[in-house]
Write a protein that holds these residues in place. Sequence first.
Motif, PDB file in Angstrom:
ATOM      1  N   UNK A 263       0.947  -1.117  -0.046  1.00 38.89           N
ATOM      2  CA  UNK A 263      -0.078  -0.029   0.011  1.00 38.89           C
ATOM      3  C   UNK A 263       1.002   1.330   0.099  1.00 38.89           C
ATOM      4  N   UNK A 264       0.415   2.533  -0.534  1.00 41.87           N
ATOM      5  CA  UNK A 264       1.064   3.564  -0.495  1.00 41.87           C
ATOM      6  C   UNK A 264       1.391   3.821   1.016  1.00 41.87           C
TER       7      UNK A 264
ATOM      8  N   UNK B 256      -1.526  -8.312  -1.301  1.00 40.10           N
ATOM      9  CA  UNK B 256      -2.062  -7.400  -0.658  1.00 40.10           C
ATOM     10  C   UNK B 256      -3.188  -6.779  -1.411  1.00 40.10           C
ATOM     11  N   UNK B 257      -4.456  -6.350  -0.862  1.00 40.31           N
ATOM     12  CA  UNK B 257      -5.240  -5.550  -1.484  1.00 40.31           C
ATOM     13  C   UNK B 257      -6.552  -5.900  -1.730  1.00 40.31           C
ATOM     14  N   UNK B 258      -6.943  -5.228  -3.057  1.00 35.84           N
ATOM     15  CA  UNK B 258      -8.365  -5.395  -3.185  1.00 35.84           C
ATOM     16  C   UNK B 258      -9.018  -6.840  -3.837  1.00 35.84           C
TER      17      UNK B 258
ATOM     18  N   UNK C  19     -13.727  -3.931  -5.368  1.00 35.77           N
ATOM     19  CA  UNK C  19     -13.246  -4.917  -6.040  1.00 35.77           C
ATOM     20  C   UNK C  19     -12.727  -4.345  -7.695  1.00 35.77           C
ATOM     21  N   UNK C  20     -13.192  -3.349  -8.002  1.00 37.58           N
ATOM     22  CA  UNK C  20     -13.002  -2.831  -9.340  1.00 37.58           C
ATOM     23  C   UNK C  20     -12.104  -1.480  -9.100  1.00 37.58           C
ATOM     24  N   UNK C  21     -11.653  -1.106  -8.067  1.00 37.83           N
ATOM     25  CA  UNK C  21     -11.000   0.030  -8.118  1.00 37.83           C
ATOM     26  C   UNK C  21     -10.051   0.120  -7.076  1.00 37.83           C
ATOM     27  N   UNK C  22      -8.762  -0.572  -7.186  1.00 41.42           N
ATOM     28  CA  UNK C  22      -7.770  -0.731  -6.046  1.00 41.42           C
ATOM     29  C   UNK C  22      -7.286   0.605  -5.630  1.00 41.42           C
ATOM     30  N   UNK C  23      -7.120   1.559  -6.596  1.00 39.72           N
ATOM     31  CA  UNK C  23      -6.597   2.961  -6.091  1.00 39.72           C
ATOM     32  C   UNK C  23      -7.296   3.514  -5.091  1.00 39.72           C
ATOM     33  N   UNK C  24      -8.728   3.511  -5.308  1.00 44.06           N
ATOM     34  CA  UNK C  24      -9.576   4.186  -4.333  1.00 44.06           C
ATOM     35  C   UNK C  24      -9.685   3.402  -3.138  1.00 44.06           C
TER      36      UNK C  24
END
Length: 247
Positions: free
Chosen positions: A50-51, A169-171, A204-209
Amino acid sequence: MTFPANGNSLRGLDALDAAKTEVEKHCPGVVSCADLLAYAARDMIVLSGNPKYDVPAGRRDSFNTPGGLASALPKGNDTVAFLQQAFADRGLTLQDMVVLEGSHSIGQTRCQNTIAEVGSMDKMPDTAKFVDKQFLQMEKQKYCPESKEVLFGELRVPLFPDNPNNSDWGNAFYNHIMKGRGSLPFDVSLAVEQTTKGMVQRYASDSAQWQKMFNEAMVKLGKVNVLTGDQGEIRRNCKWINAVSTA
Ligand code: HEM
């Protein structure tokens, strides 16, 4: 000390002790264990992909650790409505809850908290119908066999079994629960309940958000019921209050 709610669950405290020892050498009595834990969580999240985000500091450590706090930890078979209220009681929204749950793309859980535990989805019949039955079979065969039910308080399963090495990691977590594939009944129920399924689809469709919102929610979570100013103390040793510590 551990309690039934988190017994066999707490791990990694040696890393916190090592960080505390190092910090105390250079800057004794200044940085609390509570702040160190928040930095460690942030660093783990950044290492996972993650940032980076800034962690507000200034928390102080408590003079005691009431066992009741451990019992109030969210459980894998709690319902969305129940935990929505628990989060609201701490100033956190339903959205914060769904966003933070994405951290379950890494880590492990004990079998007793999973969909493999008999009766774990009794409070959520729609989730019981939605769970991917092949996935449930795999979880039972590979990680939580019925023959070892007496060990369900110790046997461990990845929270996200499609990612057993914690490398993703992540969405992807949200895509996973949308297919009914999740170790915790609560996680799968997020993709089923009317109040949360839209958010699950969005992340699920917007990892950056999701990453941005995750960082904001972590900062909010890190401000819940903290001690500041002249409350509590700065522990010398994270395991003990200073009155009994020899460190
Ligand atoms: C929203 C309600 C939540 C529920 C129902 C829940 C439930 C659980 C359960 C049952 C476990 C496994 C514990 C065990 O058996 O040892 C677990 C592990 C974990 N949870 Fe949650 N949790 C929630 C929120 C959170 C939040 C807000 C975060 C962080 C921001 C988080 C991060 C983790 C991580 C990283 C692990 C893995 C720990 C390890 O591998 O040792 N969880 N959670």
